[in-house]
Design a protein around this motif. Structure first.
Motif, short mmCIF file in Angstrom:
data_model
loop_
_atom_site.label_atom_id
_atom_site.label_comp_id
_atom_site.label_asym_id
_atom_site.label_seq_id
_atom_site.Cartn_x
_atom_site.Cartn_y
_atom_site.Cartn_z
N LYS A 80 0.81 -1.23 0.00
CA LYS A 80 0.00 0.00 0.00
C LYS A 80 0.83 1.27 0.00
O LYS A 80 0.28 2.37 -0.08
N GLY A 81 2.15 1.14 0.11
CA GLY A 81 2.99 2.33 0.13
C GLY A 81 2.97 3.03 1.48
O GLY A 81 2.24 2.62 2.39
N PRO A 82 3.77 4.11 1.61
CA PRO A 82 3.84 4.82 2.89
C PRO A 82 2.62 5.71 3.10
O PRO A 82 1.95 6.10 2.14
N SER A 83 2.38 6.03 4.37
CA SER A 83 1.27 6.92 4.72
C SER A 83 1.73 7.90 5.78
O SER A 83 2.46 7.53 6.70
N TYR A 84 1.25 9.14 5.66
CA TYR A 84 1.55 10.15 6.68
C TYR A 84 0.65 10.02 7.90
O TYR A 84 0.81 10.75 8.87
N ASN A 85 -0.30 9.12 7.83
CA ASN A 85 -1.19 8.89 8.97
C ASN A 85 -0.59 7.86 9.91
O ASN A 85 -0.44 6.70 9.53
N PRO A 86 -0.21 8.26 11.13
CA PRO A 86 0.43 7.30 12.04
C PRO A 86 -0.43 6.07 12.34
O PRO A 86 0.09 5.04 12.77
N ALA A 87 -1.72 6.17 12.11
CA ALA A 87 -2.61 5.03 12.38
C ALA A 87 -2.52 3.96 11.30
O ALA A 87 -2.96 2.83 11.51
N ASP A 88 -1.94 4.31 10.16
CA ASP A 88 -1.83 3.35 9.05
C ASP A 88 -0.57 2.52 9.23
O ASP A 88 0.54 2.99 9.01
N LYS A 89 -0.74 1.27 9.63
CA LYS A 89 0.39 0.35 9.79
C LYS A 89 0.47 -0.47 8.51
O LYS A 89 -0.34 -1.34 8.25
N ARG A 90 1.46 -0.17 7.70
CA ARG A 90 1.55 -0.78 6.37
C ARG A 90 2.48 -1.98 6.36
O ARG A 90 3.64 -1.89 6.80
N LEU A 91 1.98 -3.09 5.84
CA LEU A 91 2.80 -4.29 5.70
C LEU A 91 3.99 -4.00 4.78
O LEU A 91 3.81 -3.40 3.71
N ALA A 92 5.18 -4.41 5.18
CA ALA A 92 6.39 -4.25 4.38
C ALA A 92 7.13 -5.58 4.40
O ALA A 92 7.64 -5.99 5.45
N VAL A 93 7.17 -6.26 3.28
CA VAL A 93 7.79 -7.59 3.21
C VAL A 93 9.22 -7.47 2.70
O VAL A 93 9.45 -6.97 1.60
#
Ligand code: MN
Length: 206
Positions: free
Chosen positions: A74-87
């Protein structure tokens, strides 16, 4: 030399032994290098938007003479609530940071790549000064000095020390912005100004 190569890095008494062994300096423009004070080095990072079978963003951080790499669907997010999977995926050469173009059908990662963001990074104050040490521990607090990403992001390994799954999220600092949608607002390459679709079309035969 995927997992094996990375573990050797920490066991070698010679800091650049593995860096040199992995490379043929007559075939790559990367510097042969010498041992330097890491704290004075300017480390690069790149985020490439990769339209392959599944669209994703490849985050790459320079450390140990290579680019440690993570595929972030999903790419990076400036919203600290968005925990993005990074494999975590295989290390890439430093030269890869400027690669933009079309990987032809039938090749690994076939599809279109743009340089979505690029700049320098450093580990944030108060954490390990050596990114490889922080990587081994599974927690990186990274301050980006990019064109799109500013401030501190956190990368945390999940599911144990041998896992390739990490989470990427924005630290709640002055640059955080829950309302921002950076991947939608800034879809273009910082290298060419083109979107991934424009690069794709420009390289397809008429
Ligand atoms: Mn990719």
């Amino acid at each position: 030399m995927k997992n094996g190569g990375r573990h050797v890095v920490y066991n070698s008494p010679m800091p650049l032994e593995d860096y040199a062994r992995k490379r043929n300096f007559s075939a790559t423009p990367e510097p042969q290098g010498k041992v330097e004070d890491r704290k004075s080095r300017r480390l690069i990072y790149v985020i490439q938007k990769h339209k392959a079978t599944h669209l994703h963003y490849d985050l790459r951080l320079e450390m140990g003479g290579v680019l440690k790499s993570w595929a972030v669907p999903k790419g990076p997010s400036y919203n600290p609530a968005d925990k993005r999977l990074a494999v975590e995926v295989e290390d890439h050469p430093l030269d890869y940071a400027s690669f933009e173009g079309v990987i032809p059908e039938g090749n690994y990662g076939a599809g279109t790549v743009i340089v979505w963001d690029q700049g320098a990074y450093e580990l944030a104050d108060g954490y390990d000064a050596d990114p490889l040490v922080a990587w081994r521990k599974g927690k990186l607090h990274v301050r980006f000095h990019g064109k799109k990403l500013l401030g501190i992001w956190v990368l945390v390994r999940t599911r144990g020390p041998n896992s390739r799954d990490w989470l990427l999220f924005k630290k709640n600092d002055g640059d955080a912005d829950p309302a921002a949608d950076i991947t939608r607002q800034r879809p273009e390459s910082v290298k060419s100004g083109k979107t991934v679709e424009q690069v794709e079309k420009s390289q397809v035969a008429p």
